[in-house]
Design an enzyme around this catalytic site. Structure first.
Site, PDB file in Angstrom:
ATOM      1  N   SER A 103       0.869  -1.188   0.000  1.00 40.29           N
ATOM      2  CA  SER A 103       0.000   0.000   0.000  1.00 40.29           C
ATOM      3  C   SER A 103       0.897   1.225   0.000  1.00 40.29           C
ATOM      4  O   SER A 103       1.517   1.553   1.020  1.00 40.29           O
ATOM      5  CB  SER A 103      -0.908  -0.001   1.230  1.00 40.29           C
ATOM      6  OG  SER A 103      -1.794  -1.100   1.185  1.00 40.29           O
TER       7      SER A 103
ATOM      8  N   LYS B 163      -7.195   1.867  -2.444  1.00 38.45           N
ATOM      9  CA  LYS B 163      -6.744   1.443  -1.108  1.00 38.45           C
ATOM     10  C   LYS B 163      -6.704   2.612  -0.142  1.00 38.45           C
ATOM     11  O   LYS B 163      -7.078   2.477   1.040  1.00 38.45           O
ATOM     12  CB  LYS B 163      -5.363   0.788  -1.189  1.00 38.45           C
ATOM     13  CG  LYS B 163      -4.772   0.375   0.173  1.00 38.45           C
ATOM     14  CD  LYS B 163      -5.658  -0.608   0.923  1.00 38.45           C
ATOM     15  CE  LYS B 163      -5.178  -0.893   2.346  1.00 38.45           C
ATOM     16  NZ  LYS B 163      -3.939  -1.659   2.419  1.00 38.45           N
TER      17      LYS B 163
ATOM     18  N   LYS C  65       0.744   5.838   7.981  1.00 37.82           N
ATOM     19  CA  LYS C  65       1.337   6.003   6.652  1.00 37.82           C
ATOM     20  C   LYS C  65       0.251   6.158   5.593  1.00 37.82           C
ATOM     21  O   LYS C  65       0.324   7.034   4.722  1.00 37.82           O
ATOM     22  CB  LYS C  65       2.234   4.807   6.360  1.00 37.82           C
ATOM     23  CG  LYS C  65       2.856   4.795   4.975  1.00 37.82           C
ATOM     24  CD  LYS C  65       2.109   3.880   4.014  1.00 37.82           C
ATOM     25  CE  LYS C  65       2.168   2.430   4.443  1.00 37.82           C
ATOM     26  NZ  LYS C  65       1.514   1.525   3.452  1.00 37.82           N
TER      27      LYS C  65
END
Length: 310
Positions: A106, A181, A249
């Site tokens: 990701s 995502k 993140k």
């Protein structure tokens, strides 16, 4: 095992797998169990559960690419993918024309486009295919897989995706999987926050949070996060799972991209600040359901604790 290309011919698959952490190891194990030949590389030696079943540990990502037709990457962050691909002994150094690189990490949609362009310049194909479902989904082969890339390349790799996941969607072109995502992670973070607030409210009011959760699961408020992470909050089980530092993140990707697009994501920013609070209290490696601890800190009350009588 063999799998069929869209054109119909049968192809024996040699698969490379770079990145064998809590997600990558079980994902690779499913491919091995299906009979595929795997070539592995990680900064730490692959686990015996993979090599004992015939997977080959390689000395570098370059060697993995040299020996494989399809190379899968599953590492934590954007710079890690860049290093896996383009370091001196990285994947790109071992690629030859016609091979496929599949990044299931990701990472940033912007860098994804740059990485794909470099790989395609070598005569190879590229898919970004981040996943959702966490360690449980990886172990159960029930991951949601969000893919960006060309239809023909997706059709070639889809049989492998089907060994690792259940809900597999070609979202669009390269980087659209990563964009999807990021959107997923926004929804997950905000839903964790909502479940945390609700259970904290119920517990402080004197209700049994476990029974409140059970009741809510039968109604319109039900969700996978209420089911799984609500249970973690009640039982105080915050071992990952999916670490807070990784969700930080992902939300940073959302907030930085939104800033560039001129889009306001106020509740995403709030969720990020709650994760930041957890990290400041030593919780960067907690499961992301541990966000509730930041809410509890502000309330000076913990779910499961008996409220003080007036």
């Amino acid at each position: 095992m063999q799998f069929r290309h869209p054109e119909g011919e049968i192809h024996m698959s040699k698969i490379g797998f770079v990145g064998l952490g809590i997600m990558g190891t079980p994902m690779a194990a499913h491919l091995i169990a299906a009979g595929h030949q795997l070539f592995l590389y990680d900064l730490r030696p692959p686990k015996a559960e993979l090599t004992d079943k015939g997977a080959v540990a390689c000395a570098s990502a370059k060697e993995v690419a040299q020996k494989s037709d399809i190379v899968i990457i599953m590492v934590p962050d954007t710079p890690d993918v860049g290093a896996a691909l383009f370091s001196e002994n990285g994947i790109a150094a071992g690629l030859s024309k016609g091979k496929i690189v599949v990044d299931m990490s990701s990472i940033s949609p912007i860098e994804t486009k740059e990485y794909a362009a470099k790989v395609e310049a070598l005569g190879c194909d590229y898919l970004d295919a981040p996943v959702s479902g966490g360690e449980v989904g990886a172990k159960q082969a029930s991951l949601t897989i969000m893919v960006g890339g060309k239809q023909a390349v997706f059709d070639t790799v889809k049989p492998l995706f089907e060994l690792m996941g259940k809900n597999i969607t070609l979202v669009g072109g390269v980087s659209d999987g990563q964009t999807c995502k990021v959107a997923n992670q926004i929804i997950v973070a905000l839903t964790i926050e909502a479940v945390g607030e609700a259970l904290l409210f119920a517990a402080k009011a004197g209700a049994d949070p476990a029974k409140v959760r059970q009741a809510l699961m039968g109604g319109f408020a039900n969700s996978r996060i209420l089911e799984v992470h609500g249970d973690r909050m009640v039982k105080r089980t915050f071992d990952p799972g999916f670490r807070i530092e990784l969700h930080q993140k992902d939300l940073n990707l959302a907030l930085s991209a939104a800033r560039k697009m001129g889009v306001s994501l106020p509740n995403t920013a709030t969720a990020q600040e709650l994760f930041n609070s957890c990290a400041a209290h030593g919780g960067s490696k907690w499961d992301h359901s541990g966000m509730v601890k930041a809410l509890e800190s502000m309330a000076n009350f913990e779910i499961g604790q008996a409220p003080k009588k007036a």
